[in-house]
Write an enzyme that holds these catalytic residues in place. Structure first.
Site, PDB file in Angstrom:
ATOM      1  N   HIS A  89     -88.199 -24.811-111.004  1.00 38.54           N
ATOM      2  CA  HIS A  89     -88.118 -23.483-110.387  1.00 38.54           C
ATOM      3  C   HIS A  89     -89.367 -23.228-109.557  1.00 38.54           C
ATOM      4  O   HIS A  89     -90.473 -23.174-110.104  1.00 38.54           O
ATOM      5  CB  HIS A  89     -87.990 -22.397-111.457  1.00 38.54           C
ATOM      6  CG  HIS A  89     -86.705 -22.428-112.204  1.00 38.54           C
ATOM      7  ND1 HIS A  89     -86.514 -21.768-113.404  1.00 38.54           N
ATOM      8  CD2 HIS A  89     -85.523 -23.031-111.905  1.00 38.54           C
ATOM      9  CE1 HIS A  89     -85.274 -21.978-113.814  1.00 38.54           C
ATOM     10  NE2 HIS A  89     -84.660 -22.740-112.925  1.00 38.54           N
TER      11      HIS A  89
ATOM     12  N   HIS B 176     -94.880 -23.142-123.090  1.00 36.85           N
ATOM     13  CA  HIS B 176     -93.424 -23.145-122.936  1.00 36.85           C
ATOM     14  C   HIS B 176     -92.965 -24.275-122.021  1.00 36.85           C
ATOM     15  O   HIS B 176     -91.870 -24.799-122.186  1.00 36.85           O
ATOM     16  CB  HIS B 176     -92.940 -21.821-122.352  1.00 36.85           C
ATOM     17  CG  HIS B 176     -93.258 -20.637-123.207  1.00 36.85           C
ATOM     18  ND1 HIS B 176     -92.679 -20.426-124.434  1.00 36.85           N
ATOM     19  CD2 HIS B 176     -94.105 -19.593-123.013  1.00 36.85           C
ATOM     20  CE1 HIS B 176     -93.142 -19.304-124.962  1.00 36.85           C
ATOM     21  NE2 HIS B 176     -94.007 -18.782-124.123  1.00 36.85           N
TER      22      HIS B 176
ATOM     23  N   THR C 185     -86.689 -16.244-118.367  1.00 33.09           N
ATOM     24  CA  THR C 185     -87.508 -16.055-119.561  1.00 33.09           C
ATOM     25  C   THR C 185     -87.899 -14.583-119.647  1.00 33.09           C
ATOM     26  O   THR C 185     -87.872 -13.868-118.639  1.00 33.09           O
ATOM     27  CB  THR C 185     -88.776 -16.919-119.516  1.00 33.09           C
ATOM     28  OG1 THR C 185     -89.531 -16.586-118.340  1.00 33.09           O
ATOM     29  CG2 THR C 185     -88.434 -18.400-119.499  1.00 33.09           C
TER      30      THR C 185
END
Length: 317
Positions: A137, A84, A220
């Site tokens: 992040h 991802h 997510t």
């Protein structure tokens, strides 16, 4: 030996071939269907959000974040393509201390970027509707729970430091050069590489003291709503060439280039976004109000005092 190789090959083939969620729906459940499989993704405190600066509440009691051991030099970190995004593990010796003294232990950091159909902007949080070039992040878990696995589902379990990026046509950010150069080593999901001689503090903007903060979720699946977000005001600069390399270097589980790996902004639902600084417009308004009040004090008090004296004098008669 050949049997072992076959098993290993099948293992990595499985990693590449399967993912239970995606952003577009090309590989797994798409973003618009996340909530069907992960109910929390349809919750009331979802992230990311659009930070509307005119609605941000200034909270002077919010202290600067304390980033402990972020400045340690020349450490080694494992970088992984998880199908991802690109994720970099962080050691538990690094931690974030919030304004109220709560300590959150570092876990890892990862990136979100654009790139599809020439779309350069790929941040998750937007500021007044403007999407930044990229976003990182830095994920932390509450020390109270001992481990990330224990904390990830608990109230006040996680804190994420969000860093936005901006682009400069030619100004290469050498602090990111090693990370970008190493992307060729993790082209496929499941592949890892080692970053050497890296100082995490150098990957952050100069100003880490001023931030927006609000209660939200993971961006997510499973979208757990136990994250306190800290979005730094200052940004990191990358060159256009660096951004283009990031956008075109790693593959997802379907052997497609990972691009536009970001979630759409979610409804605020009356949540209060706070900041430990005044924005320029607030400062101008406050200064303008201060000048008006000063002008009133200079021009009016003497007349008022004289009037009061006269009234008092005549009342005696």
């Amino acid at each position: 030996m050949r049997a072992l190789v076959s098993v290993v090959s099948l293992f990595f083939l499985g990693i590449q071939a399967h993912s239970d969620w995606s952003y577009s729906g090309d590989d797994g459940v798409g973003e618009s269907q996340w909530s069907e499989q992960y109910p929390s993704c349809g919750g009331e405190r979802q992230s990311p959000i659009d930070v509307k600066t005119e609605e941000v509440m200034f909270n002077p009691s919010l202290k600067p974040l304390s980033l402990v051991n972020y400045e340690k030099e020349n450490l080694e970190f494992t970088m992984t393509n998880n199908g991802h995004t690109v994720s970099i593990d962080l050691p538990p010796s690094m931690y974030l201390e919030t304004s109220d003294g709560t300590e959150f232990i570092s876990k890892a950091f990862h990136f979100h970027w654009g790139g599809r159909d020439w779309e350069l902007s790929g941040s998750e949080h937007t500021i007044d509707g403007i999407r930044s070039i990229m976003e990182a992040h830095f994920v932390h878990f509450n020390k109270e729970y001992g481990t990330y696995e224990n904390a990830k589902d608990q109230k006040n379990g996680l804190a994420v430091l969000a860093v936005l990026f901006k682009i400069d046509e030619y100004a290469e950010n050498t602090y990111y050069s090693d990370i970008i150069s190493a992307l060729k080593n993790i082209e496929k999901p499941g592949e890892t590489t080692t970053l050497k001689d890296t100082t995490i503090r150098n990957l952050l903007p100069k100003d880490v003291h001023h931030y927006y903060t609000y209660p939200g979720s993971l961006t997510t699946p499973p979208c757990t709503e136990n994250v306190q977000w800290f979005v730094l005001r200052d940004k990191v600069t990358l060159s256009k060439a660096q951004v283009v390399t990031i956008e075109n270097s790693v593959m997802d589980h379907n052997n497609n280039t990972i691009q536009n790996g970001y979630r759409s902004t979610q409804p605020n639902n009356h949540r209060v976004v706070e900041a430990n600084f005044l924005n320029v417009q607030d400062m101008y308004s406050s200064y303008h109000l201060y000048l008006k009040n000063m002008q009133k004090e200079i021009l009016q008090p003497k007349k008022q005092k004289k009037t009061k004296k006269n009234r008092h004098f005549w009342s005696r008669k």
